[in-house]
Design an enzyme around this catalytic site. Sequence first.
Site, PDB file in Angstrom:
ATOM      1  N   ARG A 113      -9.350 -27.897  -4.880  1.00  0.00           N
ATOM      2  CA  ARG A 113      -8.915 -27.501  -3.522  1.00  0.00           C
ATOM      3  C   ARG A 113      -7.693 -28.301  -3.105  1.00  0.00           C
ATOM      4  O   ARG A 113      -6.786 -27.801  -2.444  1.00  0.00           O
ATOM      5  CB  ARG A 113     -10.062 -27.674  -2.511  1.00  0.00           C
ATOM      6  CG  ARG A 113      -9.609 -27.549  -1.054  1.00  0.00           C
ATOM      7  CD  ARG A 113     -10.719 -27.166  -0.085  1.00  0.00           C
ATOM      8  NE  ARG A 113     -11.932 -27.914  -0.246  1.00  0.00           N
ATOM      9  CZ  ARG A 113     -12.118 -29.189   0.142  1.00  0.00           C
ATOM     10  NH1 ARG A 113     -11.154 -29.858   0.736  1.00  0.00           N
ATOM     11  NH2 ARG A 113     -13.261 -29.793  -0.058  1.00  0.00           N
ATOM     12  N   TYR A 137       4.578  -8.298  12.558  1.00  0.00           N
ATOM     13  CA  TYR A 137       3.570  -7.708  11.667  1.00  0.00           C
ATOM     14  C   TYR A 137       2.248  -7.655  12.435  1.00  0.00           C
ATOM     15  O   TYR A 137       1.792  -8.677  12.951  1.00  0.00           O
ATOM     16  CB  TYR A 137       3.449  -8.545  10.393  1.00  0.00           C
ATOM     17  CG  TYR A 137       2.257  -8.165   9.559  1.00  0.00           C
ATOM     18  CD1 TYR A 137       2.208  -6.931   8.927  1.00  0.00           C
ATOM     19  CD2 TYR A 137       1.165  -9.009   9.437  1.00  0.00           C
ATOM     20  CE1 TYR A 137       1.104  -6.551   8.186  1.00  0.00           C
ATOM     21  CE2 TYR A 137       0.059  -8.637   8.698  1.00  0.00           C
ATOM     22  CZ  TYR A 137       0.033  -7.412   8.083  1.00  0.00           C
ATOM     23  OH  TYR A 137      -1.071  -7.052   7.355  1.00  0.00           O
ATOM     24  N   ASP A 177       9.673 -15.249   9.081  1.00  0.00           N
ATOM     25  CA  ASP A 177       8.911 -14.470   8.100  1.00  0.00           C
ATOM     26  C   ASP A 177       9.944 -13.752   7.222  1.00  0.00           C
ATOM     27  O   ASP A 177      10.643 -12.846   7.671  1.00  0.00           O
ATOM     28  CB  ASP A 177       7.990 -13.477   8.820  1.00  0.00           C
ATOM     29  CG  ASP A 177       7.010 -12.812   7.864  1.00  0.00           C
ATOM     30  OD1 ASP A 177       7.375 -12.583   6.696  1.00  0.00           O
ATOM     31  OD2 ASP A 177       5.874 -12.515   8.283  1.00  0.00           O
ATOM     32  N   LYS A 207       3.516  -9.181  -1.380  1.00  0.00           N
ATOM     33  CA  LYS A 207       4.491  -8.093  -1.382  1.00  0.00           C
ATOM     34  C   LYS A 207       5.483  -8.253  -2.538  1.00  0.00           C
ATOM     35  O   LYS A 207       5.109  -8.099  -3.669  1.00  0.00           O
ATOM     36  CB  LYS A 207       5.185  -8.019  -0.017  1.00  0.00           C
ATOM     37  CG  LYS A 207       4.200  -8.055   1.185  1.00  0.00           C
ATOM     38  CD  LYS A 207       3.339  -6.811   1.316  1.00  0.00           C
ATOM     39  CE  LYS A 207       2.185  -6.940   2.297  1.00  0.00           C
ATOM     40  NZ  LYS A 207       2.498  -7.444   3.621  1.00  0.00           N
TER      41      LYS A 207
HETATM   42  C1  LIG Z   1       1.726  -8.159   4.630  1.00  0.00           C
HETATM   43  C2  LIG Z   1       2.410  -9.028   5.603  1.00  0.00           C
HETATM   44  C3  LIG Z   1       1.771 -10.169   6.111  1.00  0.00           C
HETATM   45  C4  LIG Z   1       0.325 -10.496   5.793  1.00  0.00           C
HETATM   46  O1  LIG Z   1       0.103 -10.782   4.447  1.00  0.00           O
HETATM   47  P1  LIG Z   1      -1.313 -10.549   3.728  1.00  0.00           P
HETATM   48  O2  LIG Z   1      -1.100 -11.084   2.364  1.00  0.00           O
HETATM   49  O3  LIG Z   1      -1.601  -9.077   3.781  1.00  0.00           O
HETATM   50  O4  LIG Z   1      -2.345 -11.318   4.489  1.00  0.00           O
HETATM   51  C5  LIG Z   1       2.502 -10.984   6.972  1.00  0.00           C
HETATM   52  N1  LIG Z   1       3.782 -10.712   7.328  1.00  0.00           N
HETATM   53  C6  LIG Z   1       4.409  -9.603   6.864  1.00  0.00           C
HETATM   54  C7  LIG Z   1       5.821  -9.333   7.274  1.00  0.00           C
HETATM   55  C8  LIG Z   1       3.749  -8.729   5.996  1.00  0.00           C
HETATM   56  O5  LIG Z   1       4.368  -7.647   5.568  1.00  0.00           O
END
Ligand SMILES: *Cc1c(COP(=O)(O)O)cnc(C)c1O
Length: 373
Positions: free
Chosen positions: A47, A99, A171, A196
């Site tokens: 961890r 988001y 982000d 992503k």
């Molecule tokens: C998908 C996404 C998130 C969240 O990520 P997860 O891995 O689905 O928890 C946060 N910010 C943006 C811009 C996203 O596209």
Amino acid sequence: MESETTAVHGGTGVDPATGAIISPIYLATTFERQPDGNYPLGYEYSRQGNPNRDAFENALCSLEKGTRAIAFSSGSAAMMSMLLALSPKDHILAPADMYFGNRQMLREIFGRWGLKATFLDMTKVGNIEKAVRSNTRLIIIETPSNPLLKITDIKTVSDIAQMAGAYLVCDNTIATPILQKVLDLGADFSIHATTKYLGGHGDVMGGVVIGRKENEFAQRIKMVQKVCGPIPSPFECWLALRGIQTLPQRIRAQAETGLAIARYLANHPRIEKVHYPGLADHPGHKIAQRQMSAYGGLLSALVIGGRDQAMAVAARVKLFTRATSFGGTHSLIEHRASVEEPGTKTPQNLLRLSIGLENADDLIADLEQALGT
Ligand SMILES: *Cc1c(COP(=O)(O)O)cnc(C)c1O
């Protein structure tokens, strides 16, 4: 070194135990302690630290040009951990079109916990200056934003954050560090859903926070990772690191096809509007030109009519897949409002498109038949 080189070599070198050029996956949860009580290789309990997680964090840290990367089990866990590093009654500014999962987290979870959040249109810089309070600790921006692809001027907002004594968090999930170096542009922290583009193949979830400088807030986020444990598994880190190696080539190909599809849709009689920062008539195009090297593989389009017409187009695609998420090899199409929370402001006739690695003409032919005339 340039991004293509960092993407390949930024994680680990050759495995010292075997000479394997790709690192093995270390599943051990615990590591041997020496007779003198020390851990000579630095690992004690998984961890707290694991070689695959270190490799993944190192790669991200060099790609984004930060001083520290902290990996989590999802993009949402990364955001949660950053917010947990604040204190009740702290105030933050966040984009109104953030988001939706993060917006829900702020309202439903951290609101009860005592964190104060103001949501505003981050493209209007004057709004940000007015909304800052004496207890504002973070300004969160998302550029391009999801799903409206709005563009926020990172440099300008970073000046406001500095004046306010707040940290700027960007982000960078949609642009990735290949198309936009947010820390160089003045953000204090970059945050990603590695689910992503970084993972890039639609088969691994993850998140990461990368800090520009070492500071007390970065250390608190690290402490949340260690003490609360929202960590990615060794295999997830290994998969994400494997994805990063081809990120520069994938994202450029996706951006090129994204631009071709945005232009095609912008000229289509059944499309009311296309949101894509690479189009000259996008309100943030000039800023995007300054802070991005290409415009990415995510776009959204408003179908003339309403929800039913948009749903019908999504129902007819054959090559695109109807699914949420973005950043993978397969092109996806999604009626966005119906996956977001009730009461969302996302237009009912909006379709979000994630451009994969297929041939651009094949994708355009699919949209052509799905849109009809
Ligand atoms: C998908 C996404 C998130 C969240 O990520 P997860 O891995 O689905 O928890 C946060 N910010 C943006 C811009 C996203 O596209």
